[in-house]
Design an enzyme around this catalytic site. Structure first.
Site, PDB file in Angstrom:
ATOM      1  N   SER A  62     -11.449  -0.737  -0.148  1.00  0.00           N
ATOM      2  CA  SER A  62     -10.133  -0.770   0.497  1.00  0.00           C
ATOM      3  C   SER A  62     -10.248  -1.004   1.990  1.00  0.00           C
ATOM      4  O   SER A  62      -9.313  -1.494   2.618  1.00  0.00           O
ATOM      5  CB  SER A  62      -9.391   0.549   0.258  1.00  0.00           C
ATOM      6  OG  SER A  62      -8.814   0.590  -1.012  1.00  0.00           O
ATOM      7  N   ASP A 115       0.846  -1.192   0.000  1.00  0.00           N
ATOM      8  CA  ASP A 115       0.000   0.000   0.000  1.00  0.00           C
ATOM      9  C   ASP A 115       0.885   1.247   0.000  1.00  0.00           C
ATOM     10  O   ASP A 115       1.936   1.246  -0.630  1.00  0.00           O
ATOM     11  CB  ASP A 115      -0.928  -0.040   1.225  1.00  0.00           C
ATOM     12  CG  ASP A 115      -2.258   0.633   0.975  1.00  0.00           C
ATOM     13  OD1 ASP A 115      -2.261   1.861   0.824  1.00  0.00           O
ATOM     14  OD2 ASP A 115      -3.288  -0.062   0.936  1.00  0.00           O
ATOM     15  N   HIS A 162      -3.327   6.028   3.498  1.00  0.00           N
ATOM     16  CA  HIS A 162      -4.211   4.906   3.203  1.00  0.00           C
ATOM     17  C   HIS A 162      -3.701   3.612   3.822  1.00  0.00           C
ATOM     18  O   HIS A 162      -4.458   2.840   4.436  1.00  0.00           O
ATOM     19  CB  HIS A 162      -4.307   4.782   1.678  1.00  0.00           C
ATOM     20  CG  HIS A 162      -5.266   3.778   1.155  1.00  0.00           C
ATOM     21  ND1 HIS A 162      -4.912   2.473   0.910  1.00  0.00           N
ATOM     22  CD2 HIS A 162      -6.562   3.891   0.792  1.00  0.00           C
ATOM     23  CE1 HIS A 162      -5.947   1.828   0.415  1.00  0.00           C
ATOM     24  NE2 HIS A 162      -6.970   2.669   0.335  1.00  0.00           N
TER      25      HIS A 162
END
Length: 788
Positions: free
Chosen positions: A487, A245, A300
């Site tokens: 996600s 990520d 994220h």
């Protein structure tokens, strides 16, 4: 300016430089030049002026001295003055109501994808037949009028990243269609197995943790993780989970997250994407600069990692799905996303596969989460499928979990969601319906909570996103945010897989997928469609949401030898919220959910017990088969106090209860208005050479817009030096006194004086001035300017 010293007649030695006729505050560097040979010596001269230097035009003389030799050269110097001073003035964190919020709502996960595929300009992933070693890859590939140079070998055998050098126009290098046509030509060369553009992808036991109550997605109505943790909480055997990520929070320490990280790696090859000043390196920190704006990472990866493995039962923050998992952060996404070549190398490395030029991963992952993706068909991108196949073949039997995508579209049109050998996860919201944005279709394996920040169906005062760990650039400290997206759904499944592998590490992809699908709770046609919801634009069947919502309890039971005959029909009551605070004359509502198990489907009759005088309640509907709403009314005569109420449900011989806390309080006073920058005066105070205020050259403006900050511009200032300060008359007594908001600009060197023209003069207000400047003097100066 450039100075050239030309030696003559064998001259050598140091030449000293000085200025004659310079005003106070003007300096020169360097102050000496050394001549050591016969060739001319050049030096870049820098003239500097302090803020106190008076503006104007000056005729100077540059003097060069060496022993008795003296040479001079005239110089003209202009010190500019006057113009504007501009910047931003903000309310500081010490002002009441301006402390950083512990929880925030935001739309995270994969942002809206571009309408078409994007790729790294001029780059192709090329694989050669025979899988030559990295050092045997040709440095240049040629065909006709174009040539490609090897940038770096990849972790896939015989594969490398090649960049176009000749034969293609610069414009075509940035066009995906042109790169796809070029890839087809390269793929046709003898000895080439395949070629494809380097496409871009984007970031798509009951614990005592402080904010666990807001993790609705863990409760019995949804994943029922408390019951799953009774079977396995992840601490019995460490499981390594790689999060491929945007990186980790390691130097930016997060108390709920940093301790769970194992050594990771930054695979971003492009410094302009990594925003850390270099390419690949052993530091997977999610860089602050790459987390700004719509194209930033938004931290994220930290949010994803928190759902999987945030420190749990530690009395603070949030709970992770697996209490014992350790996370290997693999940074592949930065500013604007990440390239396929970097993502695939990161995926391979995470599983323990050697990648050229990168140290081997000392902690090969047993579970890999990839909450990222982009448009494309996996069967047309052989590098993706080959990398996944190699990962699945590793001895620790890694299981790859990926997000389905957030485009409300068929997941088979996206990568890696459409690849084989991965578990593709769609998203559900509070109702256990498909989240309106979630992709769907036959490629969905299972669903998991991904939230929906457009709603607050549980009435807890926060949007129904998934709450997890994050970092605040604004406040410079860790905090927690509600994000939504597939996600956010994928790491729930990755955490459940970590629990399963803690119980049985021998499980591989096929066994895990079979267990998850066979134990999931199917969604109905209506639930999969997601209606009613204003943003749903499709009509779906139950099969478009795969096997349905994952059930970690049944999955862990199956890991232990199968679910057997199954539990007897039963139900539990779940209240949301479980406590209310009301004043006389107010009403409040509680959602009562009937959480069925073992095939229970009977209607449940509901009653409310323990209400004090003046308090009444009613259920709608009653009896209930799924949910009911309890409405409580507090009459004017109800006594203040705390009351323990009970919601009782009966169905045949079954009786279940849930506790509800009611606090009756006096009517609260109206809340104070939120602090705002509106009404703030910003001053440009002209300070002469003796340090005194010149009122005639000073000025001010007043900010009228609401908010915590606002831009300002002090225009058409006279040449000279200014003290920039701001004041808000909070108590409206027309005096600068205690309780007001005050602030003054000071630079990193501790200098208060600013010379126009100047921009970026940013500072904040506090209830007291946090500088050594005398408060009384500043008060006097500002009042004098206001009254002139």
């Amino acid at each position: 300016m450039r100075l050239t010293v030309t030696p003559q007649g064998g001259f050598q030695g140091a030449v000293l430089l000085s200025l004659e006729g310079a005003p106070q505050g003007v300096g020169l560097s360097p102050q000496a030049v050394n001549v050591a040979g016969t060739a001319p010596v050049q030096a870049d001269l820098t003239l500097s002026a302090q803020a106190s230097t008076p503006p104007g035009s000056y005729n100077l003389t540059l003097k060069a001295t060496s022993g008795s030799l003296v040479r001079t050269h005239p110089l003209a110097l202009t010190i500019q003055g006057g113009g504007n001073i501009s910047g931003t003035v903000s309310l500081g964190p010490g002002i009441q109501g301006q402390t950083p919020p512990p929880l925030e709502a935001g739309v995270g996960s994969m942002p809206s994808l571009p309408p078409g595929p994007q790729a790294v300009p001029g780059e192709l992933i090329v694989k050669l037949k025979g899988d030559p070693a990295p050092q045997a890859l040709p440095s240049v590939l040629r065909a006709g009028s174009f040539s490609l140079r090897l940038e770096r070998p990849m972790g896939l055998p015989g594969a490398g990243v090649y960049r176009v050098e000749e034969g293609v126009s610069p414009q075509a290098l940035a066009e995906v269609t042109a790169l796809e046509a070029l890839a087809a030509r390269v793929a046709a060369l003898p000895g080439v197995a395949y070629a494809q553009p380097n496409y871009l992808r984007y970031p798509l036991k009951t614990p005592n943790d402080e904010y666990y109550q807001y993790q609705w997605h863990y409760d019995p109505q949804h994943l029922n993780l408390p019951a799953a943790w009774d079977l396995e909480d992840g601490t019995s055997r460490p499981v390594v989970v790689a999060v491929v990520d945007s990186g980790a929070l390691i130097r930016k320490r997060h108390p709920d997250l940093t301790p769970v990280f194992l050594p990771g790696y930054d695979f971003i090859s492009y410094p302009q994407v990594a925003m850390d000043g270099d390419g690949r390196d052993p530091d997977p920190e999610d860089e602050e600069a790459a987390s700004e704006g719509d194209r930033g990472s938004g931290y994220h990866g930290a949010h994803v990692a928190g759902t999987i493995a945030a420190l749990t039962d530690n009395g603070q923050g949030v709970a992770g799905v697996s209490w014992g998992a350790r996370v290997v952060p693999v940074r592949v996404l930065g500013l604007g996303g990440g390239a396929d070549a970097d993502i695939l190398d990161g995926l391979l490395w995470a599983a323990g596969v050697d990648v050229p030029g990168v140290p081997r991963n000392a902690n090969p992952a047993q579970v890999i989460n990839m909450s990222l993706g982009g448009r494309g068909l996996c069967n047309q991108l052989p590098a993706w499928q080959e990398a996944i196949n190699r990962v699945n073949a590793q001895p620790q039997k890694p299981v790859i979990v990926v997000s389905a995508g957030n485009e409300q579209d068929d997941a088979s049109k996206y990568v890696p969601a459409s690849c084989q050998g991965v578990i593709t996860v769609g998203a559900t919201e509070f109702r256990n319906y498909r989240s309106f944005f979630s992709n769907y279709g036959p490629r969905i394996d299972v669903m998991a909570p991904g939230g929906d920040v457009t709603q607050d169906l549980n009435g807890d005062g926060y949007a129904d996103g998934v709450l997890s760990t994050l970092w605040s650039n604004e406040w410079g400290e860790p905090f927690y945010v509600f994000y939504d997206g597939t996600s956010m759904a994928a790491p729930h499944v990755a955490g459940i897989v970590a629990l399963m592998k803690a119980k049985n590490p021998g499980l591989g992809y096929a066994e895990v997928l079979n267990i998850l699908k066979s134990t999931a709770r199917p969604l109905s046609d209506q639930a999969c469609t997601g209606q009613p919801h204003p943003r749903v634009t499709v009509t779906l069947r139950a099969s478009d949401c795969g096997a349905g919502l994952v059930d970690p309890v049944r999955a862990l039971e199956a890991v232990g030898g199968g679910p057997g005959p199954g539990p007897s029909p039963d139900f539990q009551l779940q209240l949301s919220p479980a406590s209310l605070t009301l004043a006389p004359g107010q009403m409040g509502q509680v959602q009562v959910s009937v959480v069925a198990s073992g095939g229970f489907s009977s209607p449940v009759s509901l009653i409310l017990q323990g209400t004090p005088p003046g308090v009444t309640g009613g259920f709608s509907p009653n009896p209930a088969t799924a949910t009911s709403v309890l409405t409580l009314s507090v009459g004017q005569g109800a006594a203040e106090g705390s009351y323990a109420l009970t919601v009782r449900g009966t169905a045949g011989s079954l009786m279940r209860e849930a506790s509800l806390s009611l606090n009756v309080v006096a009517a609260p006073p109206p809340p104070p208005p939120p602090a705002t920058i509106a009404g703030t005066y910003v001053f440009g105070l002209y300070i002469d050479e003796d340090g005194n205020l010149d009122e005639t050259k000073s000025t001010y403006i007043r900010i009228l817009r609401d908010g915590r900050s606002a831009p300002y511009t002090l225009r058409d200032l006279a040449p000279g030096t200014y003290l920039v300060a701001a004041w808000k008359d909070v108590n409206e007594n027309e005096e600068v006194d205690d309780g007001d908001y005050l602030g003054v600009y000071v630079d990193a060197q501790g200098d208060y004086l600013v010379r126009p023209p100047r921009s970026g003069v940013d500072f904040s207000l506090e209830a007291l001035i946090g500088t050594t400047l005398d408060k009384g003097q500043l008060r006097s100066w500002m009042e004098r300017v206001l009254r002139k």
